[in-house]
Enzyme design. Structure first.
Site, PDB file in Angstrom:
ATOM      1  N   ASN A 177       0.820  -1.203   0.000  1.00 56.51           N
ATOM      2  CA  ASN A 177       0.000   0.000   0.000  1.00 56.51           C
ATOM      3  C   ASN A 177       0.863   1.267   0.000  1.00 56.51           C
ATOM      4  O   ASN A 177       1.012   1.918  -1.034  1.00 56.51           O
ATOM      5  CB  ASN A 177      -0.940  -0.029   1.210  1.00 56.51           C
ATOM      6  CG  ASN A 177      -2.009   1.047   1.152  1.00 56.51           C
ATOM      7  OD1 ASN A 177      -1.896   1.988   0.371  1.00 56.51           O
ATOM      8  ND2 ASN A 177      -3.034   0.919   1.963  1.00 56.51           N
ATOM      9  N   ASP A 178       1.467   1.574   1.145  1.00 62.42           N
ATOM     10  CA  ASP A 178       2.200   2.841   1.230  1.00 62.42           C
ATOM     11  C   ASP A 178       3.350   2.938   0.221  1.00 62.42           C
ATOM     12  O   ASP A 178       3.653   4.018  -0.265  1.00 62.42           O
ATOM     13  CB  ASP A 178       2.748   3.027   2.651  1.00 62.42           C
ATOM     14  CG  ASP A 178       1.619   3.206   3.664  1.00 62.42           C
ATOM     15  OD1 ASP A 178       0.557   3.717   3.269  1.00 62.42           O
ATOM     16  OD2 ASP A 178       1.806   2.829   4.839  1.00 62.42           O
ATOM     17  N   VAL A 179       3.993   1.790  -0.090  1.00 60.20           N
ATOM     18  CA  VAL A 179       5.144   1.844  -1.002  1.00 60.20           C
ATOM     19  C   VAL A 179       4.749   2.084  -2.450  1.00 60.20           C
ATOM     20  O   VAL A 179       5.603   2.243  -3.312  1.00 60.20           O
ATOM     21  CB  VAL A 179       6.027   0.567  -0.912  1.00 60.20           C
ATOM     22  CG1 VAL A 179       6.622   0.426   0.472  1.00 60.20           C
ATOM     23  CG2 VAL A 179       5.246  -0.673  -1.301  1.00 60.20           C
TER      24      VAL A 179
END
Lengths: 460, 96
Positions: free
Chosen positions: A386-388
């Site tokens: 997600n965040d990456v």
């Protein structure tokens, strides 16, 4: 040669083997040999140490070595590759704990014999502190990785932590000033344990790779400090080598998250983002899809990039992903994996999982290799990351992850995101990627979703 | 060993370590970490002396626990690293 000479030469041989071993571990072709060299060095070190004349009772040693070996073998053989971060954390903690006990035991012995001086006291104090931090920090990390412990700290945590740090430094001084009072040393061990807990209790998933690497460095430093207590050159050398390698890994992980080592150790826990409502980002622009539709998109793709994240490990989807790759390659599609340095819970976590599923490491591209190729990629499949892959890192300077290097998956023609729901990742922020025009969301369990796609590909 | 010699060893070994492990491919991050972690179990040799010296009940007990923990660290660490690396190597053989 006298016995002490034999021991010294043995230690020299062991130190050389450790150096060659670590060097070997840094290159794919020599890694297996490097590990064996390290193990051989350890065996040499143990054997010559047993010649030490101050060892008078061998029975207890044999029992402890036997128990340790059996437990070690069982843990190493039984562990699932998905649980590797937990095991590394646990071993780390044991190493740190052993250093504390050794330093404490030899300091107490020296005090009893009246041979304790300031230098020994300071060395013992420092070892007790670092070792205790390593021990409790690793144990907390272990439970966090098992997800049997949750917790995000509390306001003012960093202030409490700073206070305990100051107290610890004071306690090291007290140990040095009054070596005869054992209480100071025990208090120091207690403070170290507390510090380890305070340092890791607020750590969330995405910070794990940094923390694991840092604890790895600490365990080396603790061993090295033990060397100062025992006046043992091999401990000093081997411990510093490990400390240095842990430091390098920590730095790599920090760079990948756009954070400094100082921030990770001393700053307040990263605050969860507040303010913007997720619905502002998603609205009604999120497009859900089905396994059949995904199969149809993949049918006509020439190049597919798979981006795995921690969700892949949770869903144990590595073998399903291998099947997907095999089935796509059978129809002439090029498949590669794009791996962010901090994907997963420890450095190299995704690589280990995909290796377990027998995926060649030539197929695994790191961030710098894969990023320029997204523009020529037909389909990117994001599984449990997600965040990456959050473009806010590039576009929104106010975002908590602003400036963090990410995988530019949004540049590929079509993005398929396999995810249970729209829930945010560790950074607690919405991901505009999910609402992008070229993104389709395939909601569900990672493994099942991939298996469904494979099944649909066969029937298309 | 004088303090100065000990410090010299420490500083030189840190620099050596930093030079040895500069460019490690991501694939080897985990094995490097678990392998070097096993090396940090070197504290075992100190534990052996503490446990075997039979000084007092307290120091022997501390030493005994330390030997057990450090042995788990050493044996488990090297073994699990070997297991991981065998996965990488095994794959290469099947695909010449």
């Amino acid at each position: 040669m006298t016995t002490p000479d034999v021991i010294s030469v043995g230690y020299l041989v062991a130190a050389v083997l450790f150096i060659l071993g670590l060097k070997g571990l840094g290159r794919p072709r020599t890694a297996v040999r490097g590990n064996l060299m390290g193990a051989t060095g350890m065996l040499v070190a143990i054997l010559v140490t047993l010649l030490d004349q101050s060892i008078i009772s061998y029975l207890a040693l044999a029992v402890a070595l036997l128990i340790g070996s059996v437990v070690g073998v069982l843990l190493a053989v039984k562990v699932k590759m998905t649980s590797m971060p937990e095991l590394v954390a646990l071993f780390n903690g044991f190493g740190g704990g052993a250093s504390v006990l050794v330093a404490t035991a030899s300091f107490i012995e020296a005090v009893d014999l009246g041979s304790a001086d300031n230098r020994l006291a300071i060395a013992a104090g420092v070892t007790a502190l670092i070792g205790a931090v390593t021990f409790s920090g690793s144990i907390i990390a272990f439970f966090k990785l098992q997800e049997s412990l949750k917790g995000s700290g509390f306001t003012g945590l960093h202030l409490v932590r700073a206070a305990v740090m100051l107290v610890s430094v004071g306690l090291v001084a007290m140990v040095a000033l009054q070596p005869d009072t054992r209480g100071w040393l025990w208090a120091l061990v207690g403070a170290g344990l507390l510090l380890g807990v305070l340092g890791t209790i607020a750590i969330g998933g995405a910070d794990m790779p940094v923390v694991i690497a840092l604890l790895n460095a600490f365990s080396g430093v603790a061993a090295s400090a033990t060397g100062f207590v025992l006046d043992n050159s091999l401990l000093i050398i081997a411990g510093s080598l490990v400390g240095a390698s842990g430091l390098i890994l920590t730095r790599i992980m920090c760079t990948a998250m756009n954070r400094s080592i100082y921030d990770v150790i001393f700053s307040a826990a990263p605050a969860a983002a507040v303010g913007r409502d997720d619905s502002d980002v998603y609205g009604d622009r999120v497009t859900a899809t089905s396994a059949e539709e995904v199969a149809m998109i993949l049918e006509i793709a020439d190049r597919v990039v798979i981006v795995p994240g921690y969700g892949l490990a949770v869903a144990q989807a590595q073998h399903a992903v291998r099947d997907l790759m095999t089935s796509l390659e059978a129809s002439g599609t090029e498949v590669v994996f794009g791996i962010h340095p901090v994907a997963g819970r420890m450095p190299g976590h995704m690589n280990v999982l995909l290796a377990e599923a027998e995926i060649d490491y030539e197929h695994l591209l790191d961030m710098n290799q894969v990023n320029p190729t997204f523009a020529q990629t037909d389909v990117t499949i994001v599984i449990g990351a997600n965040d990456v892959v959050n473009p806010s890192a590039r576009t929104d300077p106010g975002s908590p992850i602003a400036g963090m290097p990410i995988l530019d998956v949004d540049e590929s023609r079509t993005v398929i995101v396999i995810k249970r729901s729209l829930s945010p990742g560790f950074a607690g922020i919405a991901n505009p990627l999910f609402a992008a025009d070229n993104t389709f969301m395939l909601f569900g369990d990672g493994k099942q979703a991939v298996l469904d796609i494979v099944a649909a590909l066969v029937s298309v | 060993m004088t303090l100065l010699i000990a410090l010299t060893l420490f500083v030189l070994a840190v620099f050596l370590g930093l030079e040895l492990i500069t460019k490690v491919p991501a694939t080897l991050h985990t094995p490097l970490m678990s392998g070097s972690n096993a090396v940090s179990g070197i504290t075992l040799i100190g534990a052996l002396v503490s446990a075997g010296a039979d000084h007092t009940m307290l120091t022997t007990t501390l030493g005994f626990v330390a030997v057990t923990l450090a042995t788990i660290n050493v044996v488990g660490g090297f073994l699990v690293t070997n297991r991981m690396l065998a996965m990488f190597a095994g794959r290469k053989k099947r695909r010449p």
